[in-house]
Design an enzyme around this catalytic site. Structure first.
Site, short mmCIF file in Angstrom:
data_model
loop_
_atom_site.label_atom_id
_atom_site.label_comp_id
_atom_site.label_asym_id
_atom_site.label_seq_id
_atom_site.Cartn_x
_atom_site.Cartn_y
_atom_site.Cartn_z
CE LYS A 265 2.77 -17.62 -0.35
NZ LYS A 265 1.95 -18.88 -0.29
CE1 TYR B 219 -2.62 -3.33 1.09
CE2 TYR B 219 -4.23 -1.62 1.32
CZ TYR B 219 -4.06 -2.82 1.14
OH TYR B 219 -5.15 -4.01 0.91
CG ASP C 252 -0.67 -20.00 1.46
OD1 ASP C 252 -0.05 -19.79 2.49
OD2 ASP C 252 -0.26 -20.39 0.45
#
Ligand code: NAI
Ligand code: MG
Length: 331
Positions: free
Chosen positions: A170, A123, A203
């Site tokens: 991740k 962002y 995930d």
């Protein structure tokens, strides 16, 4: 008397923001509201998305209650939310997600707090076109940004007697950026030996939350994962109409629901004001009006438990005003 900047916002924003103001005023806490708007509606009226008067009001008051603001998709102006978070460096987005009675939540034992890094990650707004067919967005992860959000999560865990902090990442794929985030998380965790620390790949975390939300406590993560996981977790506790949030900086607090401007139900008195009302309770905690904050939380709980006044998202047909009045009337 505390001065608070109130941003009504777009879509359902004014409906829920004024509902929250009404509930705060009903507690008797003396607040002087500085009502200044921003967003798409304000642009139409004034030619500016974030008027100078708003920036001045926030700079001066340092406490803000905010309705959601519409951001055009795929084109147009930069998100006003992201702009405000970066401008006032509200680096910690804190979102408590707790099962409440009488909702359509699938679980009755969820009690999570999401700590979302709020100023960088994907962002950061660094996006460009290489050519007509190739585009790039740059993910920014810094040591300073990562350490301070994880510190905030552990500090909260300690103060609130929480047991575990899970860092979500991740780093198997984004080895450098999320790798740095994890290194920072590990280094902060070492300073809190009494609080359990673990790491989960994002995930898997989504699956874990949908299957076993009760196993988790405090979650801390970079910006994008925090945005997505907090909406996901909102679904576990009965929807976006219930979940509050705070954007905290070193000497500033901007309080707003997790949800957006919900244009699909705007202006129909269908909006559930509870998310914004619970955000106002977080604001009262922040300005040290803890008794009034607890009173609001208890009133919301009781109204939900009684189940007489429920907005459509909760399976009822009460209007925004009706549920707001019911909350105001509780002692
Ligand atoms: P949204 O959160 O506005 O709505 C998603 C779904 O949840 C809709 O079906 C909506 O009706 C429902 N919903 C949301 N809040 C509700 C409430 N209080 N009571 C009952 N139902 C509620 O997300 P969407 O539609 O993706 O975004 C709409 C606009 O809001 C976009 O322009 C987006 O950029 C903006 N947005 C602004 C935020 C902010 O100002 N902090 C945060 C998220 C989105
Ligand atoms: Mg969001």
């Amino acid at each position: 008397m505390t001065r608070v900047t109130l941003i009504p916002g777009d879509g359902i924003g004014p409906e829920v923001a004024f509902a929250a103001k009404e509930v705060v005023d009903a507690t008797g806490v003396k607040i002087e509201w500085d009502i200044v708007n921003a967003g798409a509606d304000t642009y139409k009226k004034t030619g500016s998305f974030i008027p100078k008067t708003l920036l001045e009001s926030i700079s001066k008051n340092r406490v803000v209650l905010k309705g959601p603001i519409t951001t055009p998709i795929g084109k147009g102006f930069k998100s006003i939310n992201v702009t405000l978070r970066q401008k006032f460096d509200t680096y910690a987005n804190i979102r408590p997600l707790k099962s409440m009675p009488g909702t359509k939540g699938r679980f009755d034992n969820v009690d999570l707090v999401v700590f979302r890094e709020n100023t960088e990650g994907l962002y950061a707004g660094i996006e460009h076109k290489i050519n007509e067919d190739v585009t790039e967005a740059i993910k920014v992860i810094t040591k300073k940004g990562s350490i301070r959000i994880v510190e905030e999560a552990f500090k909260y865990a300690k103060e609130q007697n929480r047991k575990k902090v899970t860092a979500v990442h991740k780093a198997n794929i984004m080895k450098i950026t999320d790798g740095l985030f994890l290194d920072c998380a590990k280094s902060v965790a070492k300073k809190y030996p009494d609080i359990e620390y673990e790491e989960k790949i994002v995930d898997n975390m989504c699956m874990q939350l949908v299957m076993y939300p009760e196993k988790y406590d405090i979650l801390v993560m970079p910006n994008l994962y925090g945005d997505i996981l907090s909406d996901l977790a909102s679904g576990l506790v009965g929807g976006l109409g219930l979940v509050p949030g705070a954007n905290i900086g070193s000497d500033i607090g901007i309080f707003e629901a997790v949800h957006g401007s919900a244009p699909d139900i705007a202006g129909k008195s269908l909006a559930n004001p509870i998310a914004c009302i619970m955000s106002s309770a977080m604001m009262l905690d922040y300005i040290d009006e803890k008794q009034a904050a607890n009173r609001i939380r208890k009133a919301v709980w009781t109204v939900l438990e009684e189940g007489k006044w429920k907005t459509k998202d909760l399976g009822g047909n009460a209007t925004t005003e009706e549920i707001t009045n019911a909350i105001c009337k509780k002692p």
